[in-house]
Design a protein around this motif. Structure first.
Motif: not given
Length: 110
Positions: A6-33
């Protein structure tokens, strides 16, 4: 589905959004983990680190834009999450072994 899937699915969806995130911490923060938990989940599901998945996605996207569009390097850098052109060029060169411009030229040769 498992929590890791589930987390990996949401992480991959965030990747596809073409946003400015580049670091693992930024994705983790967006997922609240935590970054560590995100990395563990992604590794469990994909066999790759979250950082590796981010890098592969950004490179794949950059290669597609370089090959299929006339967008300038600055714009491509911005689309894949780099504010600074030189950081993007360094990132691309490190991962592909050649500059974005050279990649574009080579990919267009018959």
């Amino acid at each position: 589905h498992s929590r890791a899937e589930e987390i990996t699915f949401h992480f991959e969806n965030l990747l596809k959004q073409r946003d400015k995130r580049r670091f693992v911490k930024e994705y983790a923060d967006a997922l609240n983990i935590s970054s560590i938990y995100l990395s563990e989940c992604v590794k469990k599901v994909t066999g790759k680190s979250a950082k590796k998945v981010i890098t592969e996605y950004k490179i794949r996207e950059a290669k597609s834009l370089l090959t299929n569009t006339e967008k300038p390097i600055d714009e491509i850098a911005s689309v894949v999450g780099f504010e600074d052109r030189s950081n993007f060029i360094h990132f691309f060169k490190k991962n592909m072994g050649l500059s974005p411009s050279r990649y574009r030229n080579q990919s267009r040769q018959p």
